[in-house]
Design a protein around this motif. Structure first.
Motif, PDB file in Angstrom:
ATOM      1  N   THR A   1       0.834  -1.207   0.000  1.00  0.00           N
ATOM      2  CA  THR A   1       0.000   0.000   0.000  1.00  0.00           C
ATOM      3  C   THR A   1       0.867   1.254   0.000  1.00  0.00           C
ATOM      4  O   THR A   1       0.509   2.262  -0.611  1.00  0.00           O
ATOM      5  N   MET A   2       2.031   1.177   0.635  1.00  0.00           N
ATOM      6  CA  MET A   2       2.928   2.335   0.597  1.00  0.00           C
ATOM      7  C   MET A   2       3.542   2.485  -0.799  1.00  0.00           C
ATOM      8  O   MET A   2       3.700   3.585  -1.307  1.00  0.00           O
TER       9      MET A   2
ATOM     10  N   THR B   1       8.767  15.956  -1.580  1.00  0.00           N
ATOM     11  CA  THR B   1       9.241  14.775  -0.847  1.00  0.00           C
ATOM     12  C   THR B   1       8.497  14.649   0.479  1.00  0.00           C
ATOM     13  O   THR B   1       8.045  13.560   0.852  1.00  0.00           O
ATOM     14  N   GLY B   2       8.334  15.785   1.172  1.00  0.00           N
ATOM     15  CA  GLY B   2       7.617  15.781   2.436  1.00  0.00           C
ATOM     16  C   GLY B   2       6.202  15.250   2.277  1.00  0.00           C
ATOM     17  O   GLY B   2       5.747  14.428   3.077  1.00  0.00           O
ATOM     18  N   LEU B   3       5.519  15.680   1.225  1.00  0.00           N
ATOM     19  CA  LEU B   3       4.138  15.235   1.015  1.00  0.00           C
ATOM     20  C   LEU B   3       4.074  13.738   0.722  1.00  0.00           C
ATOM     21  O   LEU B   3       3.168  13.039   1.195  1.00  0.00           O
TER      22      LEU B   3
ATOM     23  N   ALA C   1       2.575   8.300   2.469  1.00  0.00           N
ATOM     24  CA  ALA C   1       2.928   6.887   2.641  1.00  0.00           C
ATOM     25  C   ALA C   1       2.938   6.520   4.124  1.00  0.00           C
ATOM     26  O   ALA C   1       2.511   5.423   4.509  1.00  0.00           O
ATOM     27  N   PHE C   2       3.391   7.443   4.961  1.00  0.00           N
ATOM     28  CA  PHE C   2       3.473   7.137   6.380  1.00  0.00           C
ATOM     29  C   PHE C   2       2.079   7.056   7.011  1.00  0.00           C
ATOM     30  O   PHE C   2       1.837   6.237   7.905  1.00  0.00           O
ATOM     31  N   ALA C   3       1.145   7.883   6.526  1.00  0.00           N
ATOM     32  CA  ALA C   3      -0.226   7.814   7.027  1.00  0.00           C
ATOM     33  C   ALA C   3      -0.799   6.426   6.764  1.00  0.00           C
ATOM     34  O   ALA C   3      -1.412   5.806   7.654  1.00  0.00           O
ATOM     35  N   ILE C   4      -0.584   5.922   5.556  1.00  0.00           N
ATOM     36  CA  ILE C   4      -1.057   4.579   5.209  1.00  0.00           C
ATOM     37  C   ILE C   4      -0.384   3.541   6.105  1.00  0.00           C
ATOM     38  O   ILE C   4      -1.017   2.614   6.614  1.00  0.00           O
TER      39      ILE C   4
END
Lengths: 299, 251
Positions: free
Chosen positions: B176-177, B216-218, B223-226
């Motif tokens: 998913t990431m 890059t931050g976005l 990906a980290f939220a997922i």
């Protein structure tokens, strides 16, 4: 002009040593017997044939400039080192002395004049519209409701946006990954028009399966003076370069060079680009100057 | 190297700084543009993920069916087809090649095609994980289900799948990431997502460092939220004593 991702490492490295240089390029050339010419690997005005061979209208003109400088300095031989540059690294490489003279497809604009100098303008790029010959589109007004292709990472995207806003014409933009992709969009009918530098449009059309199917139409959407780039604050070197270019304009050899690269068949495929010299380029040759792009807009 | 974050507050036509950084009355700033690009990235990724999960689960399950060699072979073919062709090539096949063969596809926007391309590509990878999850279960579980008198559908539904899905959550998290990161290829077919924004904005503003850092931050945030959501699901769905708790090491 032009595109694409950053060469971070090169840029950072180059920027860090940028201040270390002091500029007397002519003395440096004389002392070392060599000079570094910045060239392009893939652009309308300069490209590579592979194996370290670089050709094109601007590349060859740069070579003539350097041979004039060799004569001026009284050197019997001068080694020309070819240094390929990209949109991202060209300015740092000129600033830090890796490249003495860059003759590619660099637009002379006010922002860049803060960092580098430009020789007199040798080519004026005009942003135009390419369409299918039977499309019935003759100018930007006919683009209402149509799909217009352009290439991601070029200033043409901005030009298109400004024209859309200024003219109040509503069209849909589609973006190609590179120029070949954008042209494919036009060819396959996904786009009704392709907006890009005239030389790039002409080169893509000349390489199409059937060049007669396409034509370049309409008004000039934006004008960009292209010139060789050199280090700032080195008036003697700039004068030597300018004098050579003015000499080439005056004795007609630059016009011959133009004919060779834009009218006659060129390598590697021996097809003609077929782009007649524009009025804007003629005007730049008639009164050689190093005015930035911003001065062209005001007119 | 000096920063100039002010660039995000400039409007995209004249490059004049705008009060408050958000454009008004039809003007858009680079910040507006970046947020809209983020929206496209998230939309592409989530829709493709949905498609990939549905197809991946079905194909992966079919590949483990007993006594159905044709169905298994079909499932295998699907997986090998979609995971052996580079993603960018698949995107171009969907965008340029298929529409020239099937005229009806010509009117379909690039966004939809990219969701299908990315969804099918990822479905092959998820199918592989589902298959290995089911096959990792002790054979006795299947036999126990059969001994209970369950039909094939029933023992998959009540015995095998509930176990297999829980085992594969960690690799599924990676997938998913990945889908977020892979969605960057959408720029190639003119979806105005983050990668396209980055390439375009850096050319227009010459502030590549700031633009790429922001983008890059976005990507990291998305990906980290997922990743966190999946970690939550993993924790809640854990079967005590069967799947080893993540992050604490084996014991």
């Amino acid at each position: 002009m032009k595109k694409h991702l950053l060469a971070w490492a090169v840029t950072a490295l180059a920027a860090s040593s940028a201040l270390a240089q002091t500029g007397d390029t002519l003395a440096k050339i004389k002392a070392s017997g060599s000079v570094s010419l910045g060239v392009r690997e893939s652009s309308g005005l300069g490209y590579t044939l592979g194996n370290g061979k670089y050709v094109g209208f601007h590349t060859e003109m740069g070579e003539i400039v350097l041979s004039d400088i060799r004569k001026q300095l009284g050197l019997t031989s001068l080694e020309v080192k070819y240094q390929p540059v990209t949109s991202q690294n060209r300015i740092p490489l000129v600033q830090n002395g890796t490249v003495d003279l860059e003759c590619g497809s660099t637009t002379n604009n006010a922002t860049r004049q803060k960092d580098v100098s430009f020789a007199v303008t040798t080519y004026v790029e005009e942003v135009r519209i390419a369409v299918k010959a039977n499309s019935g589109i003759n100018g930007i007004k006919d683009l209402a409701g149509k799909n217009v292709a352009t290439t991601t990472g070029t200033t043409s995207v901005q030009t298109l946006r400004k024209n859309e806003r200024a003219g109040g014409i509503d069209f849909k933009e589609v973006y190609g990954k590179d120029h070949a992709d954008s042209f494919l969009l036009l060819e396959s009918g996904r786009a009704d028009a392709f907006v890009m530098d005239g030389s790039i449009l002409a080169a893509n059309i000349s390489k199409a399966k059937n060049p007669a199917d396409f034509k370049i139409v309409g008004e000039v959407l934006s004008v960009e003076p292209i010139a060789c780039m050199l280090r700032k604050d080195d008036p003697a070197f700039k004068k030597a370069v300018d004098d050579s270019i003015k000499r080439q304009i005056a004795d007609g050899s630059l016009a011959k060079l133009y004919d060779k690269w834009f009218i006659q068949p060129i390598p590697p495929a021996n097809v003609k680009i077929g782009l007649p010299i524009s009025d804007a380029t003629k005007a730049a040759w008639a009164a050689p100057n190093d005015k930035p792009m911003e001065d062209y807009v005001k007119k | 190297m000096s920063w100039d974050w002010q660039v995000f507050c400039e409007d995209t036509i004249e490059r004049q700084p705008v009060q408050g950084c958000f454009g008004k009355g039809g003007d858009i700033t680079y910040l507006d543009w970046m947020l809209s690009a983020w929206g496209w990235t998230v939309s592409v990724a989530l829709l493709a993920l949905l498609l990939a999960l549905v197809i991946g689960v079905v194909i992966g399950t079919l590949r483990t069916l007993p006594d159905r060699p044709m169905v298994v072979r079909l499932g295998n073919a699907w997986v090998e087809l979609f995971r052996n062709i580079p993603l960018l090539v698949q995107i171009f096949l969907w965008y340029h090649v298929l529409p020239s063969m099937f005229v009806a596809l010509q009117g379909v926007p690039g966004f939809v095609l990219v969701v299908f391309a990315l969804g099918f590509f990822t479905s092959a990878r998820i199918a592989e994980q589902v298959r290995s999850g089911i096959q990792a279960l002790p054979r006795g579980q299947r036999y126990a289900g059969m001994a209970m008198g369950f039909t094939t559908f029933q023992y998959y539904r009540y015995v095998l799948l509930p176990m297999a899905f829980r085992i594969i959550i960690p690799p599924l998290t990676s997938e998913t990431m990945n889908i977020f990161k892979n969605s960057s290829v959408a720029f190639a077919v003119s979806v105005s997502e983050l990668t396209m924004f980055a390439m375009q904005a850096q050319e227009e503003t010459s502030r590549g460092v700031e633009v790429y850092l922001a983008v890059t931050g976005l990507y990291i945030i998305s990906a980290f939220a997922i990743n966190r959501i999946m970690a939550f699901i993993e924790k809640r769905a854990r079967i005590p004593g069967f799947v080893v708790a993540g992050g604490t090491g084996g014991h």
